[in-house]
Design an enzyme around this catalytic site. Sequence first.
Site, PDB file in Angstrom:
ATOM      1  N   THR A 554       0.924  -1.172  -0.057  1.00 16.19           N
ATOM      2  CA  THR A 554       0.010   0.019   0.032  1.00 16.19           C
ATOM      3  C   THR A 554       0.790   1.139  -0.060  1.00 16.19           C
ATOM      4  O   THR A 554       2.136   1.035   0.188  1.00 16.19           O
ATOM      5  CB  THR A 554      -0.819   0.052   1.421  1.00 16.19           C
ATOM      6  OG1 THR A 554      -0.088   0.413   2.195  1.00 16.19           O
ATOM      7  CG2 THR A 554      -1.549  -1.275   1.269  1.00 16.19           C
ATOM      8  N   ALA A 610      12.374   0.833  -7.851  1.00 19.12           N
ATOM      9  CA  ALA A 610      11.420  -0.323  -8.274  1.00 19.12           C
ATOM     10  C   ALA A 610      12.222  -1.656  -7.934  1.00 19.12           C
ATOM     11  O   ALA A 610      12.901  -1.954  -6.890  1.00 19.12           O
ATOM     12  CB  ALA A 610      10.671  -0.306  -9.372  1.00 19.12           C
ATOM     13  N   LYS A 681      13.522   9.087  -1.763  1.00 19.83           N
ATOM     14  CA  LYS A 681      14.384   8.103  -2.221  1.00 19.83           C
ATOM     15  C   LYS A 681      15.835   8.288  -2.031  1.00 19.83           C
ATOM     16  O   LYS A 681      16.620   7.634  -1.339  1.00 19.83           O
ATOM     17  CB  LYS A 681      14.259   7.882  -3.681  1.00 19.83           C
ATOM     18  CG  LYS A 681      13.109   7.276  -3.992  1.00 19.83           C
ATOM     19  CD  LYS A 681      12.686   7.157  -5.517  1.00 19.83           C
ATOM     20  CE  LYS A 681      11.474   6.426  -5.963  1.00 19.83           C
ATOM     21  NZ  LYS A 681      10.876   6.750  -7.193  1.00 19.83           N
TER      22      LYS A 681
END
Length: 814
Positions: A554, A610, A681
Amino acid sequence: MKVLKFGGTSVANAKNISQVKDIVDQTLGDRLVIVVSALGGITDLLLKTAELAASQDKGYQAILKEIEERHIRTIQDLIPIASQSKVLSKVKSELNILETLLEGAYLIGEITPKLSDKIVSFGELLSSYIISEFFIVSQLDAIYKDSRELIKTNNNYGKGVVNFEVTNSNCQTYFSQSEHRITVLGGFIASSIQGNSTTLGRGGSDYTAAIIAGNMNAEALEIWTDVSGMYTANPKIVKQAVAIPHISYEEAMELSHFGAKVLYPPTIQPVLTKGISIHIKNTFEPQATGTLITKNQNGGGKSVRGISHVENMALVSLEGPGMVGIPGISKRFFEVLSQSNISVVLITQASSEHSICVGIPAIDADKAIEAINEAFEYEISLGKIKPVKAEKDLAIIALVGDNMKSHQGLSGKMFSTLGKNNVNIRAIAQGASERNISAVIKREDVKKALNALHEEFFEENVKQLNLFVMGVGNVGSKFLNQIQQQRKYLKENLMLNIRVIGISNSRTMVFEESGIPLKNWEDLLASGEKADKSKFYDRVQELNYRNSIFVDNTASQEVSNTYSDYLQQSISVVTCNKIACSSEYENYAELKSLARKYNAPFLFETNVGAGLPILDTLKNLIASGDKVLKIQAVLSGSLNFVFNNFNDKVTFHDVVKQAQEQGYTEPDPKIDLSGIDVMRKILILARESGNRLDMAEIENKSFLPEESLDTTNNDDFFASLMKHEDSFQELYKHAADKDSKLKYVAQFEEGKASVGLQEIPKGHDFYNLEGSDNIVLFYTERYPNQPMIIKGAGAGAEVTASGIFADIIRIGNF
Ligand code: ADP
Ligand code: ASP
Ligand code: MG
């Protein structure tokens, strides 16, 4: 002579008894003794009637009726009508006697152990009689014998001690005179020298068979039951358990002593001295090999042969500052227990003699405490010994094997496996024979502990991972599909058995203890119960599986707040949600430290790039002693997609819309466009490189107009993009005029981080970055000039899902 014993399930009804007859029919040998248990479940029912009658509860009558019906039905189903009446009338008259006994107990409101044994003996009396009659009408050369006339015990009701001398002589006399090939006997029951019915202890039919086999020097003893032998662990609890083909007497004895109910522990003694083998076989699968128990060490050098456990244990510790000075203290302690008829399953004593701790059946705990406190009243009053207390709700698990003594490190492996799975060990004992190592743990941890140990010692390293997945949107659903596709490969090639036990989205949640079939998880989830994050956590905790992994797909703050709860239960956390790792430094550090403390990996590879192995590579660099000097990166697949597709022929608004629709942005695209996502990030990269940094310290030169930044929903945001199209075109033109491309760059150097749009000239590492690709340049002490570069698709549901998958596999190899 051969002795065959058939247990309760094997004789539970007419169908099973017919199966037993077929087995007996096919058994060769001139003399067979068939020992049978009561019809499955009848002993428990008889004990229940006695208990109810004694507490003057008329409910005993209904149970008595049930007992009667089961026997009558079995007779009617087994025996042809013409021969039924004799058998029915004998059984009914026995049941009348039973009824009278129970009435007596009801009227007096009390039951003695002697009467209890009398009542419970009806189970085996009736079963053996009915089975013998069935054998006779089936043309077998069989005869019924009341085993109480053969097996003699003392008056220790409930668990009579066998008088082998008298029993032996009875057996010799009887069998030498009997002219029938087959003798059918009831197990478990015996009688005292005075002729009162006694019993040999629960599960004692095995023992009856062994006593006869030993006395008669039988060529074989076969125990026919409902499983195909003695298993590496209780097959009802450990699905992966397998039957042990060959095992020594001593190993079998240890396993049964520590709870492998398939064999009643005293069974081995009478046959061991005579060297008679025991063969455990399955009535319902007669062709299966079963387990052969003989004298030799049979493990082929294997160290651990089986794992067993006893539930419902209690620990009682005698301790106190003055204990060392009290002479004969252990002797007195054990005498008290023995006088109270309490069997001690496990003993540990610290070398300082400051405490003695014993494991006993929980049912005896109160009795033990009372007796001990009374026996040591004087020492307790002087404060030399503390009043004893019992710790209940415990269990013992034991690793067993003859060759364990010649293998180092087994206990280390055992305890680390338990530790890794958050199983708290209360006490430890190692038998002097070094044939077993046992640990006392909480009862609720038994299933997890057994499965984890079984996996460690028996499953050739197939590791089961149990996943609890929250969030099944774009990424989550792809993730589940990938697992479904790869399961077989992982099992065969990486020895990982991945099961998804729980799935939740924001509406519903579903659990399946043996694993949710992933083919139709969507339907199952849709018809699941109402979603609730804390109930989800409660279920994960209750299920208490080893190697549990919570997977967060989520983008929810609330979900990320639950990580610490999971980690504290030694449940690993894998997440693509960046919120936790980019929250305040204290929170991030706390989660990392919980992961270390509870031995539960906390992995978030997909937080940066990712599916690209950026964090994992960084972790390996640092672990091997390298130091990060500078990081330069294009980390937003979304922004890269946007600026790679944006030019003077399209509007900025349309490109952003397209990125959102194709899953390249967060659900809220402003998080990407404002640079927040990139800030998170670079923050995570800086932290993972060993720096203490917070979001507020990162410089963000946003290219978005103030108005866009100030919007509070997606519609307003898109409208503002439309409105400011000119300013975006201006950015494009400025760069294009210099033959440069726009890239959103993140940088970290000397403790400072920044993000912002930059014009990248031709020839730069970033210039040719395609589509949604990410690139990271690590300048480190080992790579000072030519940086280590990681580059590739850095956004998209499929690659993110595969990054989560990779984290799961890392945990599998952990
Ligand atoms: P019976 O009525 O035939 O005597 P039991 O119920 O006494 O049968 O014993 C068989 C049962 O023992 C099995 O069904 C199984 O649940 C249990 N069991 C516990 N540990 C083991 C083990 N290590 N191997 C096989 N069975 C076990
Ligand atoms: N019927 C007895 C019991 O249930 C004995 C046995 O089955 O071994 O304990
Ligand atoms: Mg049994």
